[in-house]
Design a protein around this motif. Structure first.
Motif, short mmCIF file in Angstrom:
data_model
loop_
_atom_site.label_atom_id
_atom_site.label_comp_id
_atom_site.label_asym_id
_atom_site.label_seq_id
_atom_site.Cartn_x
_atom_site.Cartn_y
_atom_site.Cartn_z
N SER A 134 1.20 -1.56 0.37
CA SER A 134 0.02 -0.01 0.13
C SER A 134 0.70 1.35 -0.09
CB SER A 134 -1.25 0.07 1.16
OG SER A 134 -1.92 -1.07 1.32
N ALA A 135 0.05 2.55 -0.57
CA ALA A 135 1.40 4.10 0.12
C ALA A 135 0.17 4.19 1.17
CB ALA A 135 0.28 4.54 -1.50
N MET A 136 1.90 4.46 1.79
CA MET A 136 1.67 4.66 3.34
C MET A 136 2.51 6.06 2.95
SD MET A 136 -0.24 2.02 4.78
CE MET A 136 -0.11 2.97 6.22
N GLY A 137 1.53 6.86 4.39
CA GLY A 137 1.92 8.27 4.56
C GLY A 137 1.47 9.07 5.84
N TRP A 138 2.38 10.97 5.75
CA TRP A 138 2.16 10.54 7.24
C TRP A 138 1.53 12.14 7.16
CZ3 TRP A 138 2.58 9.53 12.54
CH2 TRP A 138 3.10 7.99 12.24
N PHE A 139 0.61 12.61 7.92
CA PHE A 139 0.28 14.62 7.77
C PHE A 139 0.36 14.98 8.64
CE2 PHE A 139 -1.70 13.95 3.57
CZ PHE A 139 -1.86 12.13 2.70
N ARG A 140 0.12 16.23 9.28
CA ARG A 140 0.38 16.62 10.11
C ARG A 140 -1.20 17.99 10.07
NH1 ARG A 140 6.09 19.38 9.61
NH2 ARG A 140 5.84 20.75 8.41
N GLN A 141 -1.56 18.54 11.40
CA GLN A 141 -2.23 19.38 12.15
C GLN A 141 -2.03 19.75 13.21
OE1 GLN A 141 -6.31 18.49 11.20
NE2 GLN A 141 -6.86 20.43 10.86
N ALA A 142 -1.91 20.95 12.44
CA ALA A 142 -1.65 22.22 13.08
C ALA A 142 -2.35 23.06 14.11
CB ALA A 142 -0.81 23.57 12.94
N PRO A 143 -2.79 23.41 15.07
CA PRO A 143 -3.76 23.86 15.22
C PRO A 143 -3.83 25.29 14.97
CG PRO A 143 -3.09 24.07 17.10
CD PRO A 143 -2.01 23.56 16.60
N GLY A 144 -5.79 25.74 14.52
CA GLY A 144 -6.17 26.65 13.25
C GLY A 144 -5.70 26.21 12.18
N LYS A 145 -4.83 25.27 11.41
CA LYS A 145 -4.60 24.51 10.05
C LYS A 145 -5.49 23.37 10.08
CE LYS A 145 0.03 26.91 10.67
NZ LYS A 145 0.96 27.63 9.89
N GLU A 146 -5.22 23.89 8.54
CA GLU A 146 -5.23 22.52 7.87
C GLU A 146 -4.75 21.21 7.74
OE1 GLU A 146 -8.62 24.38 4.27
OE2 GLU A 146 -7.03 23.08 3.88
N ARG A 147 -5.40 20.00 7.36
CA ARG A 147 -3.81 18.96 7.35
C ARG A 147 -3.82 18.97 6.95
NH1 ARG A 147 -6.58 13.09 9.25
NH2 ARG A 147 -7.55 14.85 10.78
N GLU A 148 -1.34 19.04 6.15
CA GLU A 148 -1.38 18.67 5.54
C GLU A 148 -0.17 17.55 5.39
OE1 GLU A 148 1.96 21.78 5.76
OE2 GLU A 148 2.68 21.41 7.72
N PHE A 149 -0.03 17.26 4.07
CA PHE A 149 1.16 16.29 3.21
C PHE A 149 2.69 16.53 4.16
CE2 PHE A 149 3.19 13.29 1.11
CZ PHE A 149 3.38 13.86 0.94
N VAL A 150 3.29 15.60 4.92
CA VAL A 150 3.96 15.37 5.45
C VAL A 150 5.31 14.59 4.71
CG1 VAL A 150 6.02 15.08 7.37
CG2 VAL A 150 3.45 16.53 7.52
N ALA A 151 5.29 13.26 4.39
CA ALA A 151 5.45 12.17 3.78
C ALA A 151 5.04 11.00 3.27
CB ALA A 151 7.08 11.55 4.31
N ALA A 152 5.11 10.57 1.94
CA ALA A 152 4.42 9.13 1.62
C ALA A 152 6.04 7.87 0.97
CB ALA A 152 3.74 9.26 0.71
N ILE A 153 4.60 7.10 1.41
CA ILE A 153 5.98 5.72 0.98
C ILE A 153 5.64 4.68 -0.07
CG2 ILE A 153 6.04 4.38 2.85
CD1 ILE A 153 8.78 3.82 2.19
N THR A 154 5.56 4.09 -1.71
CA THR A 154 6.02 3.06 -1.69
C THR A 154 6.88 2.40 -2.35
OG1 THR A 154 5.75 4.21 -3.90
CG2 THR A 154 3.32 4.28 -2.73
N TRP A 155 6.50 1.17 -3.08
CA TRP A 155 7.73 0.28 -3.29
C TRP A 155 8.36 1.06 -4.74
CZ3 TRP A 155 8.04 -0.98 -8.61
CH2 TRP A 155 6.82 -0.53 -8.94
#
Length: 122
Positions: free
Chosen positions: A32-53
């Motif tokens: 599967s494609a796996m990812g990390w996202f983050r969300q700070a207070p008052g902000k939208e969720r944003e992409f951090v990193a992703a990994i696939t084969w």
């Protein structure tokens, strides 16, 4: 049903390091494609990193500081975070897709963990 459980968050001083873990059950991270996202207070969720084969991808603000990896035997995805800055403070979420296509868009991901808090003090 795929379940994702994050761990490893906490409070760290600027310049420090943390390693986040995302343990998967009910599915395999290797296919599967796996990812990390983050969300700070008052902000939208944003992409951090992703990994696939095929490889990895990062948002510009973390390139050279963060590394995403996975251990297929443990069915776990990691996010090693070095040289942390106060602006990295957020709730970090692990996410997975049903397919192996990398994406930076939250809406493309089918499974989400509950999140883990990362706080970087100045």
């Amino acid at each position: 049903q795929v379940q994702l459980v994050e761990s490893g968050g906490g409070l760290v001083q600027a310049g420090g390091s943390l390693r986040l873990s995302c343990a998967a059950s009910g599915g395999t991270v290797s296919s599967s494609a796996m990812g990390w996202f983050r969300q700070a207070p008052g902000k939208e969720r944003e992409f951090v990193a992703a990994i696939t084969w095929r490889g990895t991808t990062y948002t510009d603000s973390v390139k050279g500081r963060f590394t995403i990896s996975r251990d297929n035997a443990k069915n776990t995805v990691y996010l090693q975070m070095n040289s942390l800055k106060p602006e990295d403070t957020a709730i970090y979420y692990c996410a997975g897709r049903r397919n192996a296509v990398r994406s930076t868009t939250p809406h493309d991901y089918d499974y989400w963990g509950q999140g883990t808090q990362v706080t970087v003090s100045s």
